[in-house]
Design a protein around this motif. Structure first.
Motif, PDB file in Angstrom:
ATOM      1  N   TRP A  87      33.582 -21.861   0.767  1.00 51.39           N
ATOM      2  CA  TRP A  87      32.567 -20.800   0.744  1.00 51.39           C
ATOM      3  C   TRP A  87      32.953 -19.681  -0.210  1.00 51.39           C
ATOM      4  CZ3 TRP A  87      33.982 -15.899   2.680  1.00 51.39           C
ATOM      5  CH2 TRP A  87      35.225 -15.858   3.336  1.00 51.39           C
ATOM      6  N   LEU A  88      34.210 -19.244  -0.160  1.00 54.47           N
ATOM      7  CA  LEU A  88      34.644 -18.120  -0.974  1.00 54.47           C
ATOM      8  C   LEU A  88      34.694 -18.505  -2.451  1.00 54.47           C
ATOM      9  CD1 LEU A  88      35.575 -15.194  -0.748  1.00 54.47           C
ATOM     10  CD2 LEU A  88      37.913 -16.018  -0.437  1.00 54.47           C
ATOM     11  N   ARG A  89      35.230 -19.680  -2.746  1.00 55.19           N
ATOM     12  CA  ARG A  89      35.274 -20.139  -4.134  1.00 55.19           C
ATOM     13  C   ARG A  89      33.868 -20.266  -4.701  1.00 55.19           C
ATOM     14  NH1 ARG A  89      38.240 -24.175  -1.853  1.00 55.19           N
ATOM     15  NH2 ARG A  89      36.773 -25.733  -2.686  1.00 55.19           N
ATOM     16  N   SER A  90      32.971 -20.862  -3.920  1.00 53.77           N
ATOM     17  CA  SER A  90      31.615 -21.098  -4.414  1.00 53.77           C
ATOM     18  C   SER A  90      30.876 -19.794  -4.668  1.00 53.77           C
ATOM     19  CB  SER A  90      30.831 -21.941  -3.397  1.00 53.77           C
ATOM     20  OG  SER A  90      31.394 -23.223  -3.251  1.00 53.77           O
ATOM     21  N   PHE A  91      30.868 -18.899  -3.692  1.00 53.04           N
ATOM     22  CA  PHE A  91      30.087 -17.666  -3.824  1.00 53.04           C
ATOM     23  C   PHE A  91      30.611 -16.796  -4.963  1.00 53.04           C
ATOM     24  CE2 PHE A  91      29.247 -17.874   1.040  1.00 53.04           C
ATOM     25  CZ  PHE A  91      28.376 -18.940   0.833  1.00 53.04           C
ATOM     26  N   LEU A  92      31.930 -16.632  -5.041  1.00 54.11           N
ATOM     27  CA  LEU A  92      32.476 -15.753  -6.075  1.00 54.11           C
ATOM     28  C   LEU A  92      32.274 -16.326  -7.467  1.00 54.11           C
ATOM     29  CD1 LEU A  92      35.780 -14.394  -4.484  1.00 54.11           C
ATOM     30  CD2 LEU A  92      33.448 -13.479  -4.372  1.00 54.11           C
ATOM     31  N   GLY A 139      23.736 -19.389   7.756  1.00 52.83           N
ATOM     32  CA  GLY A 139      22.340 -19.175   8.084  1.00 52.83           C
ATOM     33  C   GLY A 139      21.695 -20.452   8.567  1.00 52.83           C
ATOM     34  N   ALA A 140      20.498 -20.312   9.116  1.00 48.81           N
ATOM     35  CA  ALA A 140      19.778 -21.470   9.624  1.00 48.81           C
ATOM     36  C   ALA A 140      19.238 -22.340   8.498  1.00 48.81           C
ATOM     37  CB  ALA A 140      18.636 -21.017  10.523  1.00 48.81           C
ATOM     38  N   ASP A 141      18.898 -21.718   7.363  1.00 50.37           N
ATOM     39  CA  ASP A 141      18.351 -22.438   6.216  1.00 50.37           C
ATOM     40  C   ASP A 141      18.697 -21.640   4.955  1.00 50.37           C
ATOM     41  OD1 ASP A 141      16.219 -20.430   5.683  1.00 50.37           O
ATOM     42  OD2 ASP A 141      15.371 -21.185   7.552  1.00 50.37           O
ATOM     43  N   PRO A 142      18.453 -22.189   3.768  1.00 50.77           N
ATOM     44  CA  PRO A 142      18.856 -21.500   2.534  1.00 50.77           C
ATOM     45  C   PRO A 142      18.249 -20.116   2.361  1.00 50.77           C
ATOM     46  CG  PRO A 142      18.469 -23.809   2.083  1.00 50.77           C
ATOM     47  CD  PRO A 142      18.022 -23.577   3.492  1.00 50.77           C
ATOM     48  N   ASP A 143      16.979 -19.955   2.703  1.00 51.66           N
ATOM     49  CA  ASP A 143      16.359 -18.641   2.540  1.00 51.66           C
ATOM     50  C   ASP A 143      16.967 -17.630   3.508  1.00 51.66           C
ATOM     51  OD1 ASP A 143      14.629 -19.359   0.461  1.00 51.66           O
ATOM     52  OD2 ASP A 143      13.191 -20.211   1.879  1.00 51.66           O
ATOM     53  N   ASP A 144      17.269 -18.079   4.710  1.00 52.35           N
ATOM     54  CA  ASP A 144      17.913 -17.210   5.685  1.00 52.35           C
ATOM     55  C   ASP A 144      19.298 -16.791   5.206  1.00 52.35           C
ATOM     56  OD1 ASP A 144      18.326 -15.957   8.279  1.00 52.35           O
ATOM     57  OD2 ASP A 144      19.608 -17.667   8.754  1.00 52.35           O
ATOM     58  N   ALA A 145      20.029 -17.730   4.615  1.00 52.64           N
ATOM     59  CA  ALA A 145      21.397 -17.453   4.174  1.00 52.64           C
ATOM     60  C   ALA A 145      21.452 -16.629   2.892  1.00 52.64           C
ATOM     61  CB  ALA A 145      22.147 -18.770   3.962  1.00 52.64           C
ATOM     62  N   LEU A 146      20.423 -16.735   2.046  1.00 56.94           N
ATOM     63  CA  LEU A 146      20.487 -16.117   0.720  1.00 56.94           C
ATOM     64  C   LEU A 146      20.664 -14.608   0.794  1.00 56.94           C
ATOM     65  CD1 LEU A 146      20.279 -16.437  -2.353  1.00 56.94           C
ATOM     66  CD2 LEU A 146      17.790 -16.247  -2.119  1.00 56.94           C
ATOM     67  N   GLY A 147      19.844 -13.938   1.594  1.00 56.76           N
ATOM     68  CA  GLY A 147      19.959 -12.483   1.669  1.00 56.76           C
ATOM     69  C   GLY A 147      21.284 -12.036   2.241  1.00 56.76           C
ATOM     70  N   TYR A 148      21.774 -12.788   3.222  1.00 53.15           N
ATOM     71  CA  TYR A 148      23.058 -12.447   3.843  1.00 53.15           C
ATOM     72  C   TYR A 148      24.207 -12.555   2.850  1.00 53.15           C
ATOM     73  CZ  TYR A 148      27.122 -13.116   6.947  1.00 53.15           C
ATOM     74  OH  TYR A 148      28.354 -13.045   7.554  1.00 53.15           O
ATOM     75  N   VAL A 149      24.285 -13.674   2.153  1.00 58.45           N
ATOM     76  CA  VAL A 149      25.384 -13.879   1.204  1.00 58.45           C
ATOM     77  C   VAL A 149      25.268 -12.915   0.033  1.00 58.45           C
ATOM     78  CG1 VAL A 149      26.500 -15.515  -0.345  1.00 58.45           C
ATOM     79  CG2 VAL A 149      25.684 -16.281   1.885  1.00 58.45           C
ATOM     80  N   ALA A 199      21.632 -15.797 -11.348  1.00 61.45           N
ATOM     81  CA  ALA A 199      22.742 -15.967 -10.414  1.00 61.45           C
ATOM     82  C   ALA A 199      22.232 -16.224  -9.000  1.00 61.45           C
ATOM     83  CB  ALA A 199      23.643 -14.727 -10.442  1.00 61.45           C
ATOM     84  N   LEU A 200      21.193 -15.507  -8.596  1.00 60.79           N
ATOM     85  CA  LEU A 200      20.624 -15.711  -7.264  1.00 60.79           C
ATOM     86  C   LEU A 200      19.973 -17.083  -7.148  1.00 60.79           C
ATOM     87  CD1 LEU A 200      19.136 -12.172  -6.541  1.00 60.79           C
ATOM     88  CD2 LEU A 200      21.108 -13.248  -5.437  1.00 60.79           C
ATOM     89  N   ALA A 201      19.356 -17.542  -8.226  1.00 65.70           N
ATOM     90  CA  ALA A 201      18.765 -18.882  -8.213  1.00 65.70           C
ATOM     91  C   ALA A 201      19.856 -19.944  -8.078  1.00 65.70           C
ATOM     92  CB  ALA A 201      17.944 -19.107  -9.480  1.00 65.70           C
ATOM     93  N   ALA A 202      20.962 -19.738  -8.794  1.00 68.34           N
ATOM     94  CA  ALA A 202      22.075 -20.681  -8.693  1.00 68.34           C
ATOM     95  C   ALA A 202      22.689 -20.655  -7.295  1.00 68.34           C
ATOM     96  CB  ALA A 202      23.127 -20.350  -9.745  1.00 68.34           C
ATOM     97  N   LEU A 203      22.777 -19.466  -6.722  1.00 69.29           N
ATOM     98  CA  LEU A 203      23.292 -19.350  -5.356  1.00 69.29           C
ATOM     99  C   LEU A 203      22.376 -20.085  -4.384  1.00 69.29           C
ATOM    100  CD1 LEU A 203      25.181 -18.211  -3.193  1.00 69.29           C
ATOM    101  CD2 LEU A 203      23.816 -16.104  -3.237  1.00 69.29           C
ATOM    102  N   ARG A 204      21.070 -19.880  -4.515  1.00 65.57           N
ATOM    103  CA  ARG A 204      20.146 -20.551  -3.600  1.00 65.57           C
ATOM    104  C   ARG A 204      20.259 -22.065  -3.731  1.00 65.57           C
ATOM    105  NH1 ARG A 204      15.518 -22.909  -2.447  1.00 65.57           N
ATOM    106  NH2 ARG A 204      14.398 -22.208  -0.559  1.00 65.57           N
TER     107      ARG A 204
END
Length: 278
Positions: free
Chosen positions: A161-166, A218-228, A247-252
């Motif tokens: 998670w940390l490697r991916s998000f950063l 999160g329960a789903d990608p949209d739910d998780a996107l704002g949190y991350v 960057a946000l599109a790549a994260l989603r």
């Protein structure tokens, strides 16, 4: 009373960082839910014990400890007044009157000497400016033979998670991974270093138990996107609008790839660290 070396942490946790985690306290509890029961099991809190919860946050560990220790007393300490307010409300809602919460820097707070049976900390002891001094202070709070149990992260290589998000939100810039030394989520990730710190602080019988289980964002990608995105807002702040959108599109897209019936899940690994005061 705050150690000068911890002033930046105190400012962050009583400022924007604390505000974010207070807003998302339930999410963090859910994210690390798979790691929480083994940690509590290792603490083995029993009836009548006195417990100190370091970096208690919104109080999940403190409240669970209070249920196990009753009629013994639990004290939770944290640098965030917002998180402590949630912890106090949670205790009141649960009808738990054997737990109290204090706004304190555990590195220097004058805990009653020898008044604690068990010190616990769930991801709350990684940010001390002087870890030897901090753990020595916690050792003084313990009775002779008292025990300490920590939940900490393993190394970066085990934190998908940390490697991916950063990496994604760096958006082509150099990736600033947390260091394994100094105040950092990974400062207690290297067993040899942790062992040396704890022994220098007055602990013995230091042992490590590895735990591997996914983090749920999160329960789903949209739910998780704002949190991350909120969690890593500092990485997004300096990007121009187009790069930020990319960057946000790549994260989603990455969140979509990690979505299964259990939610949006990434690999993670922790250490349960146990030690005893000499």
């Amino acid at each position: 009373m705050t150690d000068p070396g911890n002033a930046a942490q105190a400012e962050a946790w009583d400022g924007g960082t604390g505000a974010f985690w207070a807003e998302h306290a339930d999410r963090f509890d859910a994210a690390v839910a798979a790691h929480h029961p083994p940690f509590l099991g290792a603490a083995a809190i029993t009836t009548g014990e006195t417990v100190l919860d370091v970096g208690c946050g919104a109080g999940r560990t403190s409240l669970d400890a209070a249920r196990a220790a009753a009629p013994g007393h639990v004290t939770g300490v944290d640098l965030s007044t917002r998180l402590l307010a949630i912890a106090r409300q949670r205790a009141a809602d649960a009808g738990l009157d054997t737990v109290t919460f204090e706004h304190a820097d555990a590195q220097v707070h004058p805990f009653p000497a020898g008044g604690t049976d068990v010190v616990v900390s769930r991801h709350g002891a990684m940010f001390f400016a002087d870890p030897v001094a901090a753990f020595a202070n916690l050792a003084r709070a313990l009775r002779p033979g008292g025990r300490m149990v920590l939940l900490t992260w393993q190394g970066l290589e085990h934190q998908e998670w940390l490697r991916s998000f950063l990496t994604i939100l760096a958006a082509g810039r150099a990736v600033a991974f947390p260091p394994a030394q100094g105040p950092s989520p990974l400062s207690l990730s290297v067993p040899a270093r942790v062992d040396a710190v704890l022994r220098d602080a007055g602990f013995t019988d230091v042992e490590f138990m590895a735990r591997r289980a996914p983090m749920v964002f999160g329960a789903d990608p949209d739910d998780a996107l704002g949190y991350v995105a909120g969690q890593q807002a500092g990485l997004l702040a300096d990007l121009d609008p187009a790069t930020r959108d990319d960057a946000l599109a790549a994260l989603r897209a990455d969140l979509v790839a990690h979505h299964d019936p259990g939610g949006v899940r990434y690999d993670a690994a922790t250490w349960i660290v146990r030690a005893r005061r000499t």
